[in-house]
Design a protein around this motif. Structure first.
Motif, PDB file in Angstrom:
ATOM      1  N   PHE A 119      14.080   0.690  11.699  1.00 35.17           N
ATOM      2  CA  PHE A 119      14.252  -0.539  12.462  1.00 35.17           C
ATOM      3  C   PHE A 119      15.721  -0.978  12.455  1.00 35.17           C
ATOM      4  O   PHE A 119      16.259  -1.411  13.486  1.00 35.17           O
ATOM      5  CB  PHE A 119      13.363  -1.639  11.878  1.00 35.17           C
ATOM      6  N   ALA A 120      16.382  -0.847  11.319  1.00 35.24           N
ATOM      7  CA  ALA A 120      17.795  -1.214  11.211  1.00 35.24           C
ATOM      8  C   ALA A 120      18.652  -0.333  12.116  1.00 35.24           C
ATOM      9  O   ALA A 120      19.555  -0.824  12.819  1.00 35.24           O
ATOM     10  CB  ALA A 120      18.264  -1.103   9.759  1.00 35.24           C
ATOM     11  N   GLU A 121      18.383   0.968  12.132  1.00 32.73           N
ATOM     12  CA  GLU A 121      19.148   1.881  12.982  1.00 32.73           C
ATOM     13  C   GLU A 121      18.873   1.619  14.460  1.00 32.73           C
ATOM     14  O   GLU A 121      19.776   1.710  15.297  1.00 32.73           O
ATOM     15  CB  GLU A 121      18.810   3.332  12.634  1.00 32.73           C
ATOM     16  N   LEU A 124       9.767   4.747  18.673  1.00 28.33           N
ATOM     17  CA  LEU A 124       8.409   5.293  18.666  1.00 28.33           C
ATOM     18  C   LEU A 124       7.847   5.393  17.253  1.00 28.33           C
ATOM     19  O   LEU A 124       6.648   5.237  17.038  1.00 28.33           O
ATOM     20  CB  LEU A 124       8.402   6.670  19.337  1.00 28.33           C
ATOM     21  N   THR A 125       8.732   5.653  16.274  1.00 27.63           N
ATOM     22  CA  THR A 125       8.279   5.672  14.882  1.00 27.63           C
ATOM     23  C   THR A 125       7.722   4.317  14.476  1.00 27.63           C
ATOM     24  O   THR A 125       6.673   4.222  13.814  1.00 27.63           O
ATOM     25  CB  THR A 125       9.444   6.062  13.951  1.00 27.63           C
ATOM     26  N   ILE A 126       8.413   3.254  14.885  1.00 28.58           N
ATOM     27  CA  ILE A 126       7.954   1.899  14.566  1.00 28.58           C
ATOM     28  C   ILE A 126       6.653   1.589  15.287  1.00 28.58           C
ATOM     29  O   ILE A 126       5.709   1.010  14.717  1.00 28.58           O
ATOM     30  CB  ILE A 126       9.047   0.871  14.941  1.00 28.58           C
ATOM     31  N   GLU A 127       6.553   1.981  16.569  1.00 26.93           N
ATOM     32  CA  GLU A 127       5.335   1.710  17.330  1.00 26.93           C
ATOM     33  C   GLU A 127       4.146   2.521  16.813  1.00 26.93           C
ATOM     34  O   GLU A 127       3.005   2.054  16.849  1.00 26.93           O
ATOM     35  CB  GLU A 127       5.568   2.007  18.819  1.00 26.93           C
ATOM     36  N   GLU A 168      11.127   3.387   4.682  1.00 26.29           N
ATOM     37  CA  GLU A 168      11.552   4.251   5.787  1.00 26.29           C
ATOM     38  C   GLU A 168      11.523   3.509   7.112  1.00 26.29           C
ATOM     39  O   GLU A 168      12.432   3.644   7.940  1.00 26.29           O
ATOM     40  CB  GLU A 168      10.644   5.486   5.858  1.00 26.29           C
ATOM     41  N   LEU A 169      10.486   2.695   7.327  1.00 26.28           N
ATOM     42  CA  LEU A 169      10.374   1.945   8.564  1.00 26.28           C
ATOM     43  C   LEU A 169      11.467   0.881   8.681  1.00 26.28           C
ATOM     44  O   LEU A 169      11.998   0.627   9.778  1.00 26.28           O
ATOM     45  CB  LEU A 169       9.000   1.289   8.680  1.00 26.28           C
ATOM     46  N   THR A 193       0.802  -1.218   0.000  1.00 26.84           N
ATOM     47  CA  THR A 193       0.000   0.000   0.000  1.00 26.84           C
ATOM     48  C   THR A 193       0.837   1.270   0.000  1.00 26.84           C
ATOM     49  O   THR A 193       0.435   2.290  -0.551  1.00 26.84           O
ATOM     50  CB  THR A 193      -0.927   0.021   1.228  1.00 26.84           C
ATOM     51  N   ASP A 194       2.018   1.228   0.672  1.00 30.96           N
ATOM     52  CA  ASP A 194       2.866   2.425   0.752  1.00 30.96           C
ATOM     53  C   ASP A 194       4.328   1.979   0.813  1.00 30.96           C
ATOM     54  O   ASP A 194       4.966   1.989   1.876  1.00 30.96           O
ATOM     55  CB  ASP A 194       2.497   3.236   1.993  1.00 30.96           C
TER      56      ASP A 194
END
Length: 407
Positions: free
Chosen positions: A232-234, A260-263, A227-228, A220-221
């Motif tokens: 996650f890698a970082e 927090l970006t991942i959550e 980016e995610l 979908t995106d």
């Protein structure tokens, strides 16, 4: 013009010399302010012991022994003094260097037996006609019940009972300093082990949920999914980095932002975050993975176990010589008696509600590492209650001896 400059330099040199002389007089007067000869002697002994203690607290190495041996000789009052480990000479100050082989052999015997000994002139064979060495006192150095080396006091006359006693007492004191060095080293190893344990507690559920959330955006995106994946890698790179017991608040907050970006990708608008960070405290040094587990724990209690929207607040403010940090959630909270009975059962990094809380290292780990790094005054403060959310606070000194970020 040249004459004027010469005059200026002459005046500057005179002022500098006068300032140095004044400083010397003030120091002399300060020492003379100690009323009696006994008090002055006590001051000198304590001052010299302090100078010797610092390198000894770093451990029994050649470089540190070289720094300590001169001050140890002053404490003993010997013509010369040697410091050895179990096998070899580490450093020597004053007389006796040409007797190194004999002194080391005597030190090895003392290390093996654990007993002190006195060497007389007849035992120190020497080809020098005017050799000033007339004997030596050899005392083993014991740290935490183990003999780790020896202290050898060289005498320019037959070793007197006073020299023997001074050598034994100084060796006992030096052994205590080496034991403290071992304790410091053990605490550092324990801190590193606790960090490794904390890394190991990054929950498989968190990794699974993060990858599932990323996978939901692949079709979908795709750009969001990319980016995610990078975030996650970082996040994992930082959590598993191989060096450094300390980090900066800025680095810890960067990792928290990735988490927090991942959550947020997983929970969407249900997860609300409020940040209030004073820019001047960003360079403050704190133990690695010290703040991040608290944020992850807040997400768990502030959202995963609460219906509807959950708020996680992170605040770091300047408080003079300290930085005050709080992590707060408006979740279900916990029973304070349960917290008091077993703070270690509060789960940590990236955990899931379905996890067994005993499987995780959380608040207790962070609390212990803060106290180990900065002292017992700097542990965690937890405020919570059933249905009242949880607030975890910490104080971090802006500057602390021996605490720095490794390059």
């Amino acid at each position: 013009m040249g004459g004027n400059l010469s005059a200026v330099f002459a005046v500057v040199s005179l002022v500098t010399a006068l300032a140095a002389a004044l400083w010397a007089v003030l120091r002399l007067r300060a020492r003379r302010g100690i009323a009696t000869a006994t008090q002055r002697a006590t001051y000198e002994v304590l001052h010299t012991a302090g100078l010797a203690a610092e390198p000894l607290r770093a451990g029994l190495s050649t470089a540190d022994a070289a720094k300590a041996v001169r001050h140890l000789r002053a404490l003993v009052g010997a013509a010369g003094l040697a410091l050895t480990d179990r096998d070899a000479l580490l450093a020597i100050d004053g007389r006796g260097a040409h007797h190194t082989d004999q002194l080391v052999a005597a030190a090895r015997r003392a290390v093996g037996s654990g007993r002190s000994t006195v060497l007389h002139e007849s035992e120190l064979h020497c080809d020098l006609v005017d050799c000033p060495v007339r004997g030596a006192v050899v005392a083993p150095l014991s740290a935490d019940g183990r003999v780790v080396g020896a202290l050898v006091a060289v005498a320019d006359e037959r070793p007197a009972p006073g020299l023997v006693q001074a050598t034994l007492e100084t060796a006992h004191w030096a052994g205590d300093q080496l034991a403290l060095a071992e304790l410091d080293s053990s605490r550092e190893r324990l801190a590193r082990a606790e960090v490794r344990a904390l890394r190991a507690q990054i929950s498989p559920h968190f990794i699974y949920n993060a990858l599932t959330a990323i996978g939901s955006f692949v079709r979908t995106d795709p750009e969001r999914a990319r980016e995610l994946i990078l975030e996650f890698a970082e996040f994992t790179r930082y959590s598993f980095r191989a060096h450094g017991e300390f980090t900066t608040l800025a680095e810890e907050l960067r990792s928290i932002d990735r988490y927090l970006t991942i959550e947020r990708a997983r929970f969407g608008e249900r997860l609300q975050v409020r940040l209030q960070i004073a820019p001047e405290v960003l360079p403050v040094t704190l133990p690695f993975l010290c703040l991040q587990p608290l944020v992850e724990n807040a997400v768990r209690h502030g959202l995963s176990r609460k219906p509807g929207t959950g708020m996680v607040s992170i605040e770091a403010r300047d408080a003079g010589a300290e930085c005050h940090i709080t992590v707060e959630d408006d979740g279900v909270g916990m029973d304070p008696t349960t917290l008091t009975a077993g703070i270690a059962e509060v789960s940590g990094a990236g955990s899931d509600p379905a996890d067994d809380p005993g499987q995780h290292v959380g608040l207790s780990n962070v609390d212990e590492r803060l106290r180990s790094a900065f002292g017992d005054r700097f542990g965690l403060v937890v405020e919570t209650g059933l249905g009242s959310g949880t607030k975890v606070s910490m104080r971090v000194p802006k500057f602390h001896p021996g605490v720095r970020v490794s390059s």
